[in-house]
Design a protein around this motif. Structure first.
Motif, PDB file in Angstrom:
ATOM      1  N   ALA A 266       0.841  -1.193   0.000  1.00 37.43           N
ATOM      2  CA  ALA A 266       0.000   0.000   0.000  1.00 37.43           C
ATOM      3  C   ALA A 266       0.876   1.243   0.000  1.00 37.43           C
ATOM      4  CB  ALA A 266      -0.914  -0.009   1.214  1.00 37.43           C
ATOM      5  N   PRO A 267       0.503   2.317  -0.662  1.00 40.14           N
ATOM      6  CA  PRO A 267      -0.759   2.555  -1.346  1.00 40.14           C
ATOM      7  C   PRO A 267      -0.831   1.793  -2.679  1.00 40.14           C
ATOM      8  CG  PRO A 267       0.638   4.486  -1.529  1.00 40.14           C
ATOM      9  CD  PRO A 267       1.362   3.494  -0.665  1.00 40.14           C
ATOM     10  N   LYS A 268      -1.967   1.190  -2.897  1.00 44.32           N
ATOM     11  CA  LYS A 268      -2.175   0.343  -4.068  1.00 44.32           C
ATOM     12  C   LYS A 268      -3.647   0.431  -4.472  1.00 44.32           C
ATOM     13  CE  LYS A 268      -0.045  -3.029  -6.388  1.00 44.32           C
ATOM     14  NZ  LYS A 268       1.072  -2.816  -7.236  1.00 44.32           N
ATOM     15  N   ALA A 269      -3.896   0.457  -5.789  1.00 45.05           N
ATOM     16  CA  ALA A 269      -5.269   0.491  -6.297  1.00 45.05           C
ATOM     17  C   ALA A 269      -5.917  -0.872  -6.090  1.00 45.05           C
ATOM     18  CB  ALA A 269      -5.279   0.868  -7.766  1.00 45.05           C
ATOM     19  N   ILE A 270      -7.093  -0.880  -5.508  1.00 43.15           N
ATOM     20  CA  ILE A 270      -7.851  -2.103  -5.287  1.00 43.15           C
ATOM     21  C   ILE A 270      -8.823  -2.307  -6.447  1.00 43.15           C
ATOM     22  CG2 ILE A 270      -9.470  -3.303  -3.763  1.00 43.15           C
ATOM     23  CD1 ILE A 270      -6.679  -2.934  -2.549  1.00 43.15           C
ATOM     24  N   LYS A 271      -9.519  -1.254  -6.808  1.00 46.66           N
ATOM     25  CA  LYS A 271     -10.456  -1.272  -7.934  1.00 46.66           C
ATOM     26  C   LYS A 271     -10.188  -0.029  -8.764  1.00 46.66           C
ATOM     27  CE  LYS A 271     -13.954  -4.387  -6.977  1.00 46.66           C
ATOM     28  NZ  LYS A 271     -14.923  -5.014  -7.793  1.00 46.66           N
ATOM     29  N   GLU A 272     -10.255  -0.168 -10.085  1.00 51.75           N
ATOM     30  CA  GLU A 272     -10.022   0.972 -10.965  1.00 51.75           C
ATOM     31  C   GLU A 272     -11.188   1.131 -11.929  1.00 51.75           C
ATOM     32  OE1 GLU A 272      -6.230  -0.286 -12.588  1.00 51.75           O
ATOM     33  OE2 GLU A 272      -5.210   1.196 -11.328  1.00 51.75           O
ATOM     34  N   LYS A 273     -11.499   2.396 -12.219  1.00 50.96           N
ATOM     35  CA  LYS A 273     -12.535   2.751 -13.185  1.00 50.96           C
ATOM     36  C   LYS A 273     -13.871   2.088 -12.882  1.00 50.96           C
ATOM     37  CE  LYS A 273      -9.181   3.835 -16.691  1.00 50.96           C
ATOM     38  NZ  LYS A 273      -8.633   3.619 -17.984  1.00 50.96           N
ATOM     39  N   VAL A 274     -14.330   2.264 -11.646  1.00 46.26           N
ATOM     40  CA  VAL A 274     -15.618   1.725 -11.237  1.00 46.26           C
ATOM     41  C   VAL A 274     -16.595   2.878 -10.987  1.00 46.26           C
ATOM     42  CG1 VAL A 274     -14.663  -0.395 -10.252  1.00 46.26           C
ATOM     43  CG2 VAL A 274     -14.931   1.603  -8.798  1.00 46.26           C
ATOM     44  N   SER A 275     -17.876   2.553 -10.893  1.00 42.69           N
ATOM     45  CA  SER A 275     -18.897   3.569 -10.645  1.00 42.69           C
ATOM     46  C   SER A 275     -18.729   4.149  -9.233  1.00 42.69           C
ATOM     47  CB  SER A 275     -20.287   2.960 -10.785  1.00 42.69           C
ATOM     48  OG  SER A 275     -20.521   2.044  -9.730  1.00 42.69           O
ATOM     49  N   LYS A 276     -19.351   5.297  -9.032  1.00 43.57           N
ATOM     50  CA  LYS A 276     -19.267   5.952  -7.734  1.00 43.57           C
ATOM     51  C   LYS A 276     -19.858   5.070  -6.630  1.00 43.57           C
ATOM     52  CE  LYS A 276     -20.265  10.274  -5.401  1.00 43.57           C
ATOM     53  NZ  LYS A 276     -20.749  11.642  -5.544  1.00 43.57           N
ATOM     54  N   GLU A 277     -20.974   4.403  -6.929  1.00 44.14           N
ATOM     55  CA  GLU A 277     -21.623   3.548  -5.941  1.00 44.14           C
ATOM     56  C   GLU A 277     -20.720   2.379  -5.555  1.00 44.14           C
ATOM     57  OE1 GLU A 277     -23.153   4.408  -8.929  1.00 44.14           O
ATOM     58  OE2 GLU A 277     -24.314   6.030  -8.019  1.00 44.14           O
ATOM     59  N   GLU A 278     -20.115   1.737  -6.552  1.00 45.04           N
ATOM     60  CA  GLU A 278     -19.223   0.608  -6.275  1.00 45.04           C
ATOM     61  C   GLU A 278     -17.986   1.067  -5.502  1.00 45.04           C
ATOM     62  OE1 GLU A 278     -16.861  -3.040  -8.547  1.00 45.04           O
ATOM     63  OE2 GLU A 278     -18.178  -1.739  -9.713  1.00 45.04           O
ATOM     64  N   ALA A 279     -17.458   2.228  -5.863  1.00 40.35           N
ATOM     65  CA  ALA A 279     -16.283   2.763  -5.166  1.00 40.35           C
ATOM     66  C   ALA A 279     -16.612   3.046  -3.696  1.00 40.35           C
ATOM     67  CB  ALA A 279     -15.796   4.038  -5.852  1.00 40.35           C
ATOM     68  N   GLU A 280     -17.771   3.635  -3.437  1.00 40.58           N
ATOM     69  CA  GLU A 280     -18.160   3.939  -2.058  1.00 40.58           C
ATOM     70  C   GLU A 280     -18.399   2.662  -1.256  1.00 40.58           C
ATOM     71  OE1 GLU A 280     -18.044   6.825  -0.484  1.00 40.58           O
ATOM     72  OE2 GLU A 280     -17.374   7.803  -2.314  1.00 40.58           O
ATOM     73  N   ALA A 281     -19.016   1.642  -1.887  1.00 39.55           N
ATOM     74  CA  ALA A 281     -19.269   0.380  -1.190  1.00 39.55           C
ATOM     75  C   ALA A 281     -17.951  -0.321  -0.849  1.00 39.55           C
ATOM     76  CB  ALA A 281     -20.138  -0.530  -2.057  1.00 39.55           C
ATOM     77  N   THR A 282     -17.013  -0.300  -1.791  1.00 36.29           N
ATOM     78  CA  THR A 282     -15.698  -0.908  -1.571  1.00 36.29           C
ATOM     79  C   THR A 282     -14.962  -0.173  -0.454  1.00 36.29           C
ATOM     80  OG1 THR A 282     -15.601  -1.582  -3.886  1.00 36.29           O
ATOM     81  CG2 THR A 282     -13.527  -1.521  -2.686  1.00 36.29           C
ATOM     82  N   LYS A 283     -15.016   1.144  -0.492  1.00 33.79           N
ATOM     83  CA  LYS A 283     -14.361   1.953   0.536  1.00 33.79           C
ATOM     84  C   LYS A 283     -14.942   1.634   1.914  1.00 33.79           C
ATOM     85  CE  LYS A 283     -13.506   6.679   1.989  1.00 33.79           C
ATOM     86  NZ  LYS A 283     -13.795   8.090   1.794  1.00 33.79           N
ATOM     87  N   ALA A 284     -16.263   1.526   1.989  1.00 37.23           N
ATOM     88  CA  ALA A 284     -16.914   1.252   3.271  1.00 37.23           C
ATOM     89  C   ALA A 284     -16.484  -0.109   3.827  1.00 37.23           C
ATOM     90  CB  ALA A 284     -18.428   1.305   3.106  1.00 37.23           C
ATOM     91  N   LYS A 285     -16.418  -1.131   2.977  1.00 36.28           N
ATOM     92  CA  LYS A 285     -15.997  -2.469   3.424  1.00 36.28           C
ATOM     93  C   LYS A 285     -14.574  -2.437   3.971  1.00 36.28           C
ATOM     94  CE  LYS A 285     -18.670  -5.585   0.482  1.00 36.28           C
ATOM     95  NZ  LYS A 285     -18.575  -6.598  -0.574  1.00 36.28           N
ATOM     96  N   LEU A 286     -13.686  -1.775   3.247  1.00 41.48           N
ATOM     97  CA  LEU A 286     -12.282  -1.728   3.661  1.00 41.48           C
ATOM     98  C   LEU A 286     -12.112  -0.923   4.951  1.00 41.48           C
ATOM     99  CD1 LEU A 286     -10.665  -1.340   0.153  1.00 41.48           C
ATOM    100  CD2 LEU A 286     -10.240  -3.226   1.736  1.00 41.48           C
ATOM    101  N   GLU A 287     -12.826   0.189   5.052  1.00 41.93           N
ATOM    102  CA  GLU A 287     -12.717   0.995   6.274  1.00 41.93           C
ATOM    103  C   GLU A 287     -13.295   0.255   7.477  1.00 41.93           C
ATOM    104  OE1 GLU A 287     -14.488   4.751   5.140  1.00 41.93           O
ATOM    105  OE2 GLU A 287     -12.517   5.558   4.594  1.00 41.93           O
ATOM    106  N   GLU A 288     -14.349  -0.511   7.244  1.00 43.04           N
ATOM    107  CA  GLU A 288     -14.935  -1.299   8.330  1.00 43.04           C
ATOM    108  C   GLU A 288     -13.937  -2.326   8.853  1.00 43.04           C
ATOM    109  OE1 GLU A 288     -18.494  -4.506   8.577  1.00 43.04           O
ATOM    110  OE2 GLU A 288     -18.978  -2.631   7.551  1.00 43.04           O
ATOM    111  N   ALA A 289     -13.061  -2.818   7.961  1.00 40.32           N
ATOM    112  CA  ALA A 289     -12.037  -3.784   8.357  1.00 40.32           C
ATOM    113  C   ALA A 289     -10.837  -3.101   9.002  1.00 40.32           C
ATOM    114  CB  ALA A 289     -11.587  -4.603   7.144  1.00 40.32           C
TER     115      ALA A 289
END
Length: 119
Positions: free
Chosen positions: A89-112
């Motif tokens: 890290a820092p490393k891209a986990i997901k690239e060129k995704v929709s805003k909704e998918e990016a926010e959902a991914t961010k929430a999962k990672l922050e929860e962890a």
């Protein structure tokens, strides 16, 4: 020829002459004008809403194992590959995704427990 001289010449041009000048500059230098020129010489700025986002893991935080599990879940990577992503890290986990998918991914990672950035 000074910049002031060029500007004085441009001030004396009609809108059609300015349009031809812009086209000639674009062709000569291989560029495009960033904003259109409206009648009267006013420049209108065009805002483009971002539609693709990158989710970047900036830090694994204190619970690295949980972050590795979430990275595996999100990306479908194997254990070793997911661990390498988290370790580098820092490393891209997901690239060129929709805003909704990016926010959902961010929430999962922050929860962890990870630190995440969406660009």
């Amino acid at each position: 020829m000074s910049k002031e001289t060029i500007l004085e010449e441009i001030k004396g041009m009609s809108v059609l002459e300015l349009n031809d000048l812009v086209k000639a500059i674009e062709e000569e230098f291989g560029v495009t004008a960033a904003a259109p020129v409206a009648a009267g010489g006013a420049v209108a700025a065009v805002e483009v809403e971002q539609s693709e986002f990158d989710v970047i893991l900036t830090s694994a935080g204190a619970s690295k194992i949980n972050v590795i599990k979430i990275v595996r879940e999100i990306t479908g990577l194997g254990l070793k590959e997911a661990k390498d992503v988290v370790d580098n890290a820092p490393k891209a986990i997901k690239e060129k995704v929709s805003k909704e998918e990016a926010e959902a991914t961010k929430a999962k990672l922050e929860e962890a427990g990870a630190a995440v950035e969406v660009k």
